[in-house]
Design a protein around this motif. Sequence first.
Motif, PDB file in Angstrom:
ATOM      1  N   SER A  38       0.819  -1.238  -0.037  1.00 58.09           N
ATOM      2  CA  SER A  38       0.178   0.202   0.108  1.00 58.09           C
ATOM      3  C   SER A  38       0.879   1.177   0.111  1.00 58.09           C
ATOM      4  O   SER A  38       0.337   2.136  -0.387  1.00 58.09           O
ATOM      5  CB  SER A  38      -0.867  -0.062   1.211  1.00 58.09           C
ATOM      6  OG  SER A  38      -0.148   0.319   2.262  1.00 58.09           O
ATOM      7  N   LEU A  39       2.101   1.100   0.234  1.00 56.60           N
ATOM      8  CA  LEU A  39       2.904   2.526   0.392  1.00 56.60           C
ATOM      9  C   LEU A  39       3.615   2.855  -0.839  1.00 56.60           C
ATOM     10  O   LEU A  39       4.127   3.792  -1.028  1.00 56.60           O
ATOM     11  CB  LEU A  39       4.116   2.183   1.352  1.00 56.60           C
ATOM     12  CG  LEU A  39       3.748   1.840   2.991  1.00 56.60           C
ATOM     13  CD1 LEU A  39       5.074   1.492   3.827  1.00 56.60           C
ATOM     14  CD2 LEU A  39       3.263   3.081   3.461  1.00 56.60           C
ATOM     15  N   GLY A  40       3.302   1.684  -1.680  1.00 56.53           N
ATOM     16  CA  GLY A  40       3.933   2.038  -2.944  1.00 56.53           C
ATOM     17  C   GLY A  40       5.599   2.119  -3.032  1.00 56.53           C
ATOM     18  O   GLY A  40       6.131   1.609  -1.998  1.00 56.53           O
ATOM     19  N   SER A  41       6.208   2.553  -4.197  1.00 54.59           N
ATOM     20  CA  SER A  41       7.571   2.487  -4.309  1.00 54.59           C
ATOM     21  C   SER A  41       8.234   3.685  -4.783  1.00 54.59           C
ATOM     22  O   SER A  41       7.423   4.200  -5.844  1.00 54.59           O
ATOM     23  CB  SER A  41       8.332   1.259  -4.988  1.00 54.59           C
ATOM     24  OG  SER A  41       9.365   0.976  -5.125  1.00 54.59           O
ATOM     25  N   PRO A  42       9.359   4.200  -4.050  1.00 57.46           N
ATOM     26  CA  PRO A  42       9.988   3.642  -3.072  1.00 57.46           C
ATOM     27  C   PRO A  42       9.355   3.881  -1.575  1.00 57.46           C
ATOM     28  O   PRO A  42       8.415   4.813  -1.505  1.00 57.46           O
ATOM     29  CB  PRO A  42      11.286   4.495  -3.088  1.00 57.46           C
ATOM     30  CG  PRO A  42      10.815   5.867  -3.761  1.00 57.46           C
ATOM     31  CD  PRO A  42       9.924   5.586  -4.719  1.00 57.46           C
ATOM     32  N   SER A  43       9.618   2.727  -0.966  1.00 60.83           N
ATOM     33  CA  SER A  43       9.072   2.866   0.640  1.00 60.83           C
ATOM     34  C   SER A  43      10.275   2.734   1.358  1.00 60.83           C
ATOM     35  O   SER A  43      11.514   2.348   1.075  1.00 60.83           O
ATOM     36  CB  SER A  43       8.011   2.041   0.549  1.00 60.83           C
ATOM     37  OG  SER A  43       8.293   0.676   0.365  1.00 60.83           O
ATOM     38  N   TRP A  44      10.092   2.918   2.703  1.00 63.03           N
ATOM     39  CA  TRP A  44      11.497   2.942   3.649  1.00 63.03           C
ATOM     40  C   TRP A  44      11.173   2.100   4.740  1.00 63.03           C
ATOM     41  O   TRP A  44      11.981   1.778   5.524  1.00 63.03           O
ATOM     42  CB  TRP A  44      11.885   4.189   3.803  1.00 63.03           C
ATOM     43  CG  TRP A  44      12.522   4.996   2.645  1.00 63.03           C
ATOM     44  CD1 TRP A  44      13.786   4.943   2.381  1.00 63.03           C
ATOM     45  CD2 TRP A  44      11.980   5.798   1.802  1.00 63.03           C
ATOM     46  NE1 TRP A  44      14.016   5.537   1.339  1.00 63.03           N
ATOM     47  CE2 TRP A  44      12.903   6.159   1.013  1.00 63.03           C
ATOM     48  CE3 TRP A  44      10.582   6.111   1.681  1.00 63.03           C
ATOM     49  CZ2 TRP A  44      12.659   6.997  -0.172  1.00 63.03           C
ATOM     50  CZ3 TRP A  44      10.339   7.184   0.496  1.00 63.03           C
ATOM     51  CH2 TRP A  44      11.276   7.618  -0.470  1.00 63.03           C
ATOM     52  N   TYR A  45       9.726   1.719   5.012  1.00 60.79           N
ATOM     53  CA  TYR A  45       9.560   1.332   6.347  1.00 60.79           C
ATOM     54  C   TYR A  45      10.083  -0.117   6.601  1.00 60.79           C
ATOM     55  O   TYR A  45      10.560  -0.293   7.851  1.00 60.79           O
ATOM     56  CB  TYR A  45       7.723   0.961   6.251  1.00 60.79           C
ATOM     57  CG  TYR A  45       7.375   0.346   7.787  1.00 60.79           C
ATOM     58  CD1 TYR A  45       7.496   0.898   8.845  1.00 60.79           C
ATOM     59  CD2 TYR A  45       6.667  -0.814   7.527  1.00 60.79           C
ATOM     60  CE1 TYR A  45       7.114   0.258   9.867  1.00 60.79           C
ATOM     61  CE2 TYR A  45       6.260  -1.586   8.793  1.00 60.79           C
ATOM     62  CZ  TYR A  45       6.458  -0.937   9.888  1.00 60.79           C
ATOM     63  OH  TYR A  45       6.006  -1.536  11.014  1.00 60.79           O
ATOM     64  N   ALA A  46      10.110  -0.994   5.593  1.00 61.15           N
ATOM     65  CA  ALA A  46      10.720  -2.233   5.930  1.00 61.15           C
ATOM     66  C   ALA A  46      12.270  -2.095   6.382  1.00 61.15           C
ATOM     67  O   ALA A  46      12.637  -2.864   7.239  1.00 61.15           O
ATOM     68  CB  ALA A  46      10.837  -3.211   4.753  1.00 61.15           C
ATOM     69  N   ARG A  47      13.070  -1.261   5.710  1.00 60.69           N
ATOM     70  CA  ARG A  47      14.378  -1.028   5.983  1.00 60.69           C
ATOM     71  C   ARG A  47      14.548  -0.151   7.419  1.00 60.69           C
ATOM     72  O   ARG A  47      15.515  -0.547   7.920  1.00 60.69           O
ATOM     73  CB  ARG A  47      14.911  -0.324   4.980  1.00 60.69           C
ATOM     74  CG  ARG A  47      15.269  -1.203   3.642  1.00 60.69           C
ATOM     75  CD  ARG A  47      15.744  -0.289   2.297  1.00 60.69           C
ATOM     76  NE  ARG A  47      14.542   0.607   1.869  1.00 60.69           N
ATOM     77  CZ  ARG A  47      14.717   1.513   0.962  1.00 60.69           C
ATOM     78  NH1 ARG A  47      15.942   1.794   0.460  1.00 60.69           N
ATOM     79  NH2 ARG A  47      13.714   2.339   0.506  1.00 60.69           N
ATOM     80  N   PHE A  48      13.540   0.588   7.713  1.00 65.22           N
ATOM     81  CA  PHE A  48      13.620   1.305   8.924  1.00 65.22           C
ATOM     82  C   PHE A  48      13.587   0.378  10.299  1.00 65.22           C
ATOM     83  O   PHE A  48      14.176   0.132  11.112  1.00 65.22           O
ATOM     84  CB  PHE A  48      12.411   2.189   8.967  1.00 65.22           C
ATOM     85  CG  PHE A  48      12.052   2.744  10.308  1.00 65.22           C
ATOM     86  CD1 PHE A  48      12.866   3.627  11.044  1.00 65.22           C
ATOM     87  CD2 PHE A  48      10.998   2.190  11.038  1.00 65.22           C
ATOM     88  CE1 PHE A  48      12.685   4.072  12.388  1.00 65.22           C
ATOM     89  CE2 PHE A  48      10.564   2.608  12.300  1.00 65.22           C
ATOM     90  CZ  PHE A  48      11.514   3.539  13.128  1.00 65.22           C
ATOM     91  N   ILE A  49      12.456  -0.630  10.044  1.00 66.72           N
ATOM     92  CA  ILE A  49      12.276  -1.790  10.804  1.00 66.72           C
ATOM     93  C   ILE A  49      13.576  -2.657  11.153  1.00 66.72           C
ATOM     94  O   ILE A  49      13.956  -3.047  12.249  1.00 66.72           O
ATOM     95  CB  ILE A  49      10.954  -2.614  10.529  1.00 66.72           C
ATOM     96  CG1 ILE A  49       9.824  -1.645  10.758  1.00 66.72           C
ATOM     97  CG2 ILE A  49      11.001  -3.996  11.271  1.00 66.72           C
ATOM     98  CD1 ILE A  49       9.488  -1.323  12.265  1.00 66.72           C
ATOM     99  N   ALA A  50      14.093  -3.056   9.949  1.00 63.66           N
ATOM    100  CA  ALA A  50      15.528  -3.763  10.282  1.00 63.66           C
ATOM    101  C   ALA A  50      16.354  -2.910  10.816  1.00 63.66           C
ATOM    102  O   ALA A  50      17.269  -3.457  11.485  1.00 63.66           O
ATOM    103  CB  ALA A  50      15.981  -4.187   8.644  1.00 63.66           C
ATOM    104  N   GLN A  51      16.584  -1.704  10.608  1.00 62.73           N
ATOM    105  CA  GLN A  51      17.697  -0.809  11.301  1.00 62.73           C
ATOM    106  C   GLN A  51      17.467  -0.655  12.733  1.00 62.73           C
ATOM    107  O   GLN A  51      18.240  -1.113  13.519  1.00 62.73           O
ATOM    108  CB  GLN A  51      17.648   0.494  10.835  1.00 62.73           C
ATOM    109  CG  GLN A  51      18.124   0.647   9.323  1.00 62.73           C
ATOM    110  CD  GLN A  51      19.802   0.953   9.315  1.00 62.73           C
ATOM    111  OE1 GLN A  51      20.389   0.395  10.409  1.00 62.73           O
ATOM    112  NE2 GLN A  51      20.100   1.038   8.098  1.00 62.73           N
ATOM    113  N   ALA A  95      13.558  -0.211  -4.525  1.00 57.52           N
ATOM    114  CA  ALA A  95      14.006   1.208  -4.506  1.00 57.52           C
ATOM    115  C   ALA A  95      15.176   1.506  -5.499  1.00 57.52           C
ATOM    116  O   ALA A  95      15.345   2.552  -6.140  1.00 57.52           O
ATOM    117  CB  ALA A  95      14.464   1.753  -2.983  1.00 57.52           C
ATOM    118  N   ASP A  96      16.291   0.574  -5.441  1.00 57.81           N
ATOM    119  CA  ASP A  96      17.415   0.550  -6.438  1.00 57.81           C
ATOM    120  C   ASP A  96      17.161  -0.085  -7.751  1.00 57.81           C
ATOM    121  O   ASP A  96      18.008   0.099  -8.661  1.00 57.81           O
ATOM    122  CB  ASP A  96      18.505  -0.363  -5.826  1.00 57.81           C
ATOM    123  CG  ASP A  96      18.863   0.488  -4.540  1.00 57.81           C
ATOM    124  OD1 ASP A  96      18.618   1.631  -4.213  1.00 57.81           O
ATOM    125  OD2 ASP A  96      19.482  -0.411  -3.756  1.00 57.81           O
ATOM    126  N   GLY A  97      15.915  -0.326  -8.200  1.00 55.79           N
ATOM    127  CA  GLY A  97      15.535  -0.722  -9.493  1.00 55.79           C
ATOM    128  C   GLY A  97      16.371  -2.012  -9.776  1.00 55.79           C
ATOM    129  O   GLY A  97      16.742  -2.298 -10.887  1.00 55.79           O
TER     130      GLY A  97
END
Length: 217
Positions: free
Chosen positions: A107-120, A184-186
């Motif tokens: 639902s967030l579309g791309s690019p999104s950052w939530y998954a990487r934020f959670i990983a951090q 995000a990086d294609g």
Amino acid sequence: MAGRSRRLEQVSATREALLAAAEKLFAEHGVHEVANRQISAEAGQGNNTAVSYHFGTKIDLVRAILRRHAEPIEAGRLRMLEAVGDSTDLRDWVTCSVRPVTDHLESLGSPSWYARFIAQVTGDPALHAVAAEEFKTASPSMRALQDGLNRCLPHLPAEVHAERAAMTRHLITQMTAERERALADGQPTFRDSWSATATGLIDVIVVLWKAPVTREP
């Protein structure tokens, strides 16, 4: 009255811009590597104290980002749990673990950052406890999910159940972060959609939960 309403709208818009900017920068660089002034600049705010004014400490900002996403994920999980009911099919309960997250990411579309934020955040010893506390508070459905898994796997010792729950969280966190980064990086991804990614995760996690328990001699 109109002036007050406009002011509240401006405050809300500023907070949202700061949250989005912080989430992106934290996801890309790590929470401790990002200064408040960088967040303000990314959000288009000339005031370097905007973050502390609106959120307080950096920990408070992390909590606000977590809560920003917790509500839609929790709502999705509650809908799935209602549909599952009293199922004794392990796959149903694993699906309730995975799909609320992947549906939200889609639902967030791309690019999104939530998954990487959670990983951090979850990979940071200083922030892991903060995230765990927020997840527990914001997601009462996790108790129902745990109960469902227990009913499907009554033979599993409590310590093994806890270990496999942690493995499940790590798989979901790392695989969704990897896919989000590739999008995000294609770069190519393992699966062509978030739904297919969820299916792959569910397949593996079901096997993980069913794995034998080998006792050390």
